[in-house]
Design an enzyme around this catalytic site. Structure first.
Site, short mmCIF file in Angstrom:
data_model
loop_
_atom_site.label_atom_id
_atom_site.label_comp_id
_atom_site.label_asym_id
_atom_site.label_seq_id
_atom_site.Cartn_x
_atom_site.Cartn_y
_atom_site.Cartn_z
N ASP A 1 0.84 -1.20 0.00
CA ASP A 1 0.00 0.00 0.00
C ASP A 1 0.88 1.25 0.00
O ASP A 1 2.10 1.19 0.20
CB ASP A 1 -0.91 -0.04 1.23
CG ASP A 1 -2.21 0.71 1.04
OD1 ASP A 1 -2.30 1.53 0.11
OD2 ASP A 1 -3.15 0.47 1.81
N GLU B 1 2.93 5.23 -3.82
CA GLU B 1 3.24 6.34 -4.74
C GLU B 1 4.61 6.98 -4.48
O GLU B 1 5.27 7.29 -5.49
CB GLU B 1 2.14 7.41 -4.66
CG GLU B 1 0.76 6.92 -5.01
CD GLU B 1 0.10 6.11 -3.88
OE1 GLU B 1 -0.74 5.26 -4.19
OE2 GLU B 1 0.47 6.33 -2.72
N ASP C 1 -7.84 4.51 -3.39
CA ASP C 1 -8.91 4.79 -2.43
C ASP C 1 -10.03 5.59 -3.09
O ASP C 1 -10.23 6.79 -2.82
CB ASP C 1 -8.35 5.54 -1.22
CG ASP C 1 -7.39 4.69 -0.42
OD1 ASP C 1 -7.33 3.47 -0.66
OD2 ASP C 1 -6.69 5.25 0.44
#
Length: 679
Positions: A391, A394, A461
């Protein structure tokens, strides 16, 4: 005359072009440009100002040997040809600026850098000097207003044709910038640069901007079909491994199963009900602090026993890993001292605020990758965990002010987009070293080459709305064209869904039907109402959402959901064959309509239907309360409606009934006929 390095005796002749081995070189006024073959039917262009061209590659693999045809036509023009693509390099007399034009084997223009515009004195390669020897670089091309453009990664917008779009070349939560596109004119273009920047697909020009870079670098390939272009691209940047068998079935997840008892109770219920379940996902904050890389013993007192029991039920265990390191983590001081963290250029070194002050591990640093994997191996892999949820990949800087941060590989503005790839690489190489072969890791972001490292990318998300649902169809199709065939979403969306809300239940059912025909089928979400969690020390921990299992949404919906899990199981052989194609040829699993039917002009404009492999056309229901929709069936095939067995002629649009228990699924020329009556 042999067209080697040409020497003319005429007084005052300037030699702008030369052949250097298998490459064509241009030099003028401090700029050096090198054009050379790079895989079949493809050319790579690199350029610098007042320096030598750097060797190596940020994403392109070393090319297979290909002999180029190079011709020095005269002192102002030269050409280089590699199979179906040819580049014509011309020095424009006014201003003496280079212009490169790319042609296909028919002599048709595919792509051309802008002309200098005469008295306008424009530059196709616009270098603006920065401190430290780098440049801000803008590269401009003529734009064909009739061209259609697809790819570029995952942007949250409900459109397929990117002509007219302005896109940020940077990663964010739910945005993955992968700078490759496929053109309706018959070529693919790669901006081979990891810098933060922008691209503008205007109707007059296309402009690429790198905020900070040391050289120009792009790659162009030509092909007669989108499939041929995609295969060239996959050969150039690498292909996915073979998807493990546990990637073909259903995955259960929610935010969040916060303790060992919850995990086992849900898994046992799936087993008791006889519902096939391939992967059980344990989300974030199963650890004490970000950066501890271990289970919190208060909530997971015996993780080895938990994992063993899941394995006995035939279920793989996936655990979430975050790259954040909390200042209070047991590993923070050592990682800081060893230089294993992303560095803030100034100010207080806090890069994300979430349950405390956090900085990010530096995935571009080989020593970081080794250090973190050793922790993960000891506390997860050695317990039997073989798949990880990467997760925050980025990474999710709180403010996305990229100029504020630096990696070991360089300033984030110059090199930042490689981070998610290197994050996947850390786990993939560790798993390989650990003797594991069947590797797939779920990751929130990706860049060029991520697929080589077993990256299954999901869409971030997103919200539980029909608008976001529609956007994900576009996102998945664009990602497939960018070399990322393993892709999925949070079925039902992540934010805003309330388990007992009938409107949300309808959305979830429609999303679940779509998820059945995604490369990986995984339910997830932050369902309301949430429950607060407080540990024995009185600290507020990350909360847990409401129930998110297939039996959580009412009996009628439960019957629909388990029916589609059954459909997914029946497709296992077919889905495995699609994963084999992806592994061997780089073929997308989830495909745009034009990928399979490039001659049908209507297929280039469809954004809400797609092909799951070559045989199954999927038309999700993407509007609230809808019980029918219009479906265009491509010309050149007959189409069998899976839920009725009715046969339709291609090249026409039809209004198809789709009550809540089904969706329009069509079988090409009657193939995969075992699905008739099942959907």
């Amino acid at each position: 005359m042999r067209l080697e390095r040409r020497v003319l005796e005429r007084e005052g002749f300037m030699q702008y072009f030369e052949k250097q081995g298998n490459a064509l070189i241009f030099r003028q006024d401090g700029e050096t440009v090198r054009v050379e073959p790079w895989q079949k039917d493809s050319l790579r262009v690199r350029g610098t100002l007042l320096s030598e061209i750097e060797e190596g590659s940020i994403a392109l693999l070393d090319p297979e040997p290909v002999e180029a045809e190079i011709e020095l036509v005269d002192e102002l023009k030269a050409t280089i040809k590699n199979g179906k693509i040819q580049a014509v390099l011309e020095l424009q007399p006014w201003g003496q600026k280079l212009r490169i034009t790319f042609l296909n084997q028919k002599g048709e223009v595919l792509l051309s850098e802008i002309a200098n515009g005469g008295a306008l004195c424009l530059r196709a390669h616009d270098y603006r000097a920065l401190k430290g020897g780098a440049y801000q670089l803008k590269v401009s091309f003529d734009a064909n207003p009739d061209e259609k453009i697809y790819g570029m990664g995952r942007y949250q917008q409900e459109r397929m044709n990117l002509k007219g779009c302005n896109l940020e070349l940077a990663h964010r939560n739910s945005q993955a910038s992968i700078p490759f596109y496929v053109s309706s004119l018959g070529y693919g273009f790669l901006w081979h640069n990891a810098a933060v920047g922008e691209v503008h697909f205007g109707t007059n020009t296309t402009e690429w901007l790198a905020r900070t870079t040391k050289q120009l670098d792009y790659w162009v390939t030509a092909g007669d079909t989108p499939a041929e272009i995609e295969e060239h691209f996959a050969d150039a940047i690498g292909k996915v491994p073979m998807m493990p068998e546990y990637g073909l079935g259903f995955w259960q997840c929610k935010l969040r199963y916060y303790n060992q008892e919850q995990v086992l109770n849900v898994a046992r219920e799936y087993k008791k009900r006889g519902i096939p379940l391939d992967v059980f996902v344990i989300d974030y904050y199963h650890w004490p602090r970000c950066g501890d890389y271990r289970f919190d013993e208060e909530y997971f007192p015996d993780p080895k026993a938990m994992i063993d029991e899941l394995h006995e039920m035939g279920i793989e265990t996936m655990v979430s890993i975050w790259p954040q390191i909390d200042w209070r983590s047991e590993n923070y001081e050592e990682m800081k001292q060893q230089g294993l963290l992303v560095k803030s250029n100034a100010g207080v070194d806090v890069q994300m605020l979430f349950h405390g002050n956090n900085v990010f591990l530096d995935a571009t640093n080989p020593r970081t990758r080794k250090y973190v994997w050793e922790k993960v191996k000891k506390n997860y892999a050695d317990l039997g965990i073989r798949t990880f949820w990467l997760d925050e990949a980025e990474p999710e800087f709180s403010t996305y002010e990229y100029e504020c941060y630096r990696y070991a590989a360089g300033p984030v503005e110059e090199i930042g987009n490689i981070y998610p790839r290197e994050y996947s690489r850390m786990f993939y190489e560790g798993q390989k070293e650990n003797g594991q072969e069947d590797i797939v890791n779920l990751v929130r972001c990706a860049w060029l080459g991520s697929q080589k490292y077993g990256a299954l990318v999901w869409s971030g998300d997103i919200f539980s709305t029909y608008e976001d649902f529609r956007k994900q169809i576009c996102a998945g199709l664009h990602m497939g064209l960018c070399g990322i065939p393993w892709w999925t979403t949070d079925i039902g969306g992540f934010h805003g869904g309330v388990t007992e809300d009938p409107d949300f239940q309808e959305l979830l059912v429609r999303w679940f039907q779509f998820g059945t025909f995604c490369p990986v089928m995984r339910i997830h979400g932050n369902r309301g109402p949430r429950e607060e969690i407080i540990n024995k020390a009185g600290e507020v921990r990350e909360g847990t959402g409401a129930d998110n299992e297939v039996w959580s949404f009412g009996e009628k919906n439960y019957e629909i959901l388990i029916k589609f899990i059954g459909v997914r199981e029946k497709m296992r052989d077919y889905t495995r064959s699609l994963m084999t194609e992806a592994h061997e040829k780089g073929t997308p699993v989830m495909r745009t309509m034009f990928y399979e039917f490039p001659e049908d002009a209507a297929c280039w404009d469809i954004s809400d239907a797609y092909m799951f492999g070559s045989d199954i056309l999927v038309a999700p229901i993407v509007r609230a309360k809808a019980t029918s929709r219009t479906v265009y069936l491509p010309a050149g095939a007959s189409w069998t409606l899976a839920n009725t067995g009715d046969v339709y002629e291609g090249g026409k649009a039809y209004e198809i009934e789709a009550p809540i228990e089904t969706l329009p699924i069509f079988l090409r020329d009657g193939k995969q006929g075992y699905l008739v009556g099942e959907i």
